[in-house]
Design an enzyme around this catalytic site. Structure first.
Site, PDB file in Angstrom:
ATOM      1  N   HIS A 156     -16.138  -8.152   3.360  1.00 45.82           N
ATOM      2  CA  HIS A 156     -16.815  -7.144   2.370  1.00 45.82           C
ATOM      3  C   HIS A 156     -16.654  -5.717   2.892  1.00 45.82           C
ATOM      4  CE1 HIS A 156     -18.762 -10.126  -0.068  1.00 45.82           C
ATOM      5  NE2 HIS A 156     -18.422 -11.057   1.057  1.00 45.82           N
ATOM      6  N   ASP A 364     -16.315   2.760   3.239  1.00 49.59           N
ATOM      7  CA  ASP A 364     -17.254   1.518   2.490  1.00 49.59           C
ATOM      8  C   ASP A 364     -16.041   0.574   2.069  1.00 49.59           C
ATOM      9  OD1 ASP A 364     -19.523   0.710   2.282  1.00 49.59           O
ATOM     10  OD2 ASP A 364     -20.463   2.108   1.008  1.00 49.59           O
TER      11      ASP A 364
END
Length: 455
Positions: A156, A364
């Protein structure tokens, strides 16, 4: 078809998903579609740890099975190797990484213990889907125990280029353990390419085709699967009682002024200090915004036991105070800084009431806040998303205003562009992103990975 076993560090909730993140909601949905088990850490520390009884919770056809960990496990596996070694390295922050051998030993110990306990609940035709950096080696542990089930893995957060990852001591052993998986998924094509480059450059691997790689004697599927949200569901939240209440509260405070909103956990990867400085530069370089534009930053704390995070919070409080002291007026506060979270329906109201969504992480994996901001907008009068080029979401949300979060003047200029953007352009950009997000929602993300895992 057997059941689906989802493994992640933190698990649930199964029922009250109002305060849960987008990932939790997506996993609950796919588990309910297929039936299965969600397995991981209970969030509790006890003397028995992973040797204790399972904590079981059931909701319809889904079972949540969790285990405690010991204090030593918490300090070495979670607070140590996961958050002080892997997290900074995977976010390109070698300067913050701690290379402590007991941390690594604790990490491998907990992975082995979780794999041992997971094995007892497996049937031969079950599919196993393991999530995130806490459990890189679990697939290898399961294979060493004779498990032959199909096992997939999804990361993730970012996967850096080989120059960064090779700074990790014993990096080859960690990556080799990942080749035990049948399918390895990443948030963005950039992260996927970095992993393949590592396999080719460091492990003598070979690209078989666009999605298959051979390395360490195994051929595996390696692909980018950009995670989505429940776009349709989130788009309905501003019309709920909680959403409408939040919109009314914000608008009563703002009056004719415009609001920029940021929503992030307090973390050095999110670039919040850079954001505050860019907002300060907006007020310096474009003084017409003084008194007319404010920044609302929602930043619930995370991993407060790690020194770097408490230091960031102090820095942010200092910056906000400094900027407010410099520019505030009796009826206008430039930055409002809130250090707590909000339920998702209330967040949707915050997003709807804000002219700009400012999402500027330094790194991110995806960043679902960007997608939630777009989903929450009024299609007849949408706000503008200003998005870091280093967020995985930038590959999909191409119609946002893409910025380099390190470039203070560039971000300030982009904020000014967004504040002045004509409504027709705002509607065009929003419509294109929203349509793409409807096609590539959370359910499609999960189903695409599981289809490849089913072979």
């Amino acid at each position: 078809m057997g059941k689906l076993i989802v493994v992640s560090n933190r698990v649930g909730p199964l029922k009250d998903t109002g305060k849960a993140g987008g990932l939790a909601v997506a996993l609950v949905d796919v588990l309910r579609d297929r039936g299965g088990v969600w397995f991981g850490w209970s969030g509790q520390v006890s003397e028995e740890g992973t040797f204790g009884d399972f904590k079981i919770e059931r909701s319809r056809n889904v079972e949540m099975a969790t285990l405690d960990i010991t204090k030593a496990d918490y300090e070495e596996f979670y607070a140590g190797y996961a958050n002080r070694t892997l997290w900074p390295i995977l976010h390109y922050r070698l300067d913050l990484a701690e290379f402590d051998r007991p941390f690594e030993q604790g990490y491998r110990r907990v992975n082995e213990r979780f794999a041992t306990r997971l094995r007892t609940m497996l049937d031969p035709d079950d599919m196993i889907w393991i999530h995130d950096y806490h459990f890189f080696p679990m697939g290898g542990q399961l294979r060493s125990m004779g498990v032959e089930n199909r096992i997939g893995f999804f990361l993730h957060i970012p996967f850096p280029n080989p120059d960064i990852i090779t700074a990790l001591p014993r990096h080859a052993a960690l990556v080799r353990s990942m080749l035990a998986y049948d399918v390895i998924g990443f948030q963005s094509q950039r992260d996927r390419n970095h992993f393949v480059e590592y396999l080719v450059q460091e492990a003598g691997g070979e690209r078989i085709d666009e999605s298959r790689v051979m390395a360490f004697g195994r051929e595996v599927t390696v692909k980018a699967y950009p995670i989505g949200i429940d776009t349709e569901g989130f788009a309905a939240f501003p019309a709920t009682v909680e959403g409408r209440r939040q919109i009314q509260r914000i608008r009563s405070v703002l009056g004719p002024r415009k609001q920029i909103v940021g929503v992030d956990r307090i973390d050095y990867s999110k670039g919040i200090p850079h954001r505050f400085r860019a907002f300060e530069r907006l007020l310096e370089d474009y003084p017409e915004n003084r008194g007319g534009v404010s920044l609302l930053q929602v930043a619930p704390p995370s991993r407060s036991e790690v020194m770097a995070y408490s230091e960031i919070q102090r820095e942010l409080e200092h910056l906000a105070g400094q900027i407010n002291g410099r520019f505030a007026d009796v009826d206008w506060t430039p930055i409002r800084f809130i250090v707590r979270g909000f339920p998702r329906k209330a967040l949707a109201g915050l997003y709807r009431a804000s002219r700009i969504g400012l999402v500027t992480p330094l790194r991110d994996g995806m960043n679902l806040v960007a997608k939630e901001y777009v989903a929450a907008q009024d299609p007849e009068d949408p706000g503008v998303l200003v998005l870091s080029r280093f967020a995985g979401a930038a590959e999909e949300l191409r119609e946002s205003v893409i910025v380099n979060p390190y470039a203070t003047e560039e971000v300030a200029a982009s904020l000014q562009t967004a504040l002045q953007m004509p409504i027709d352009e705002r509607k065009h950009r929003h419509g294109a992103m929203f349509e793409r997000m409807m096609r590539n929602d959370a359910r499609k993300w999960a189903n695409d990975i599981l289809a490849d895992l089913a072979g």
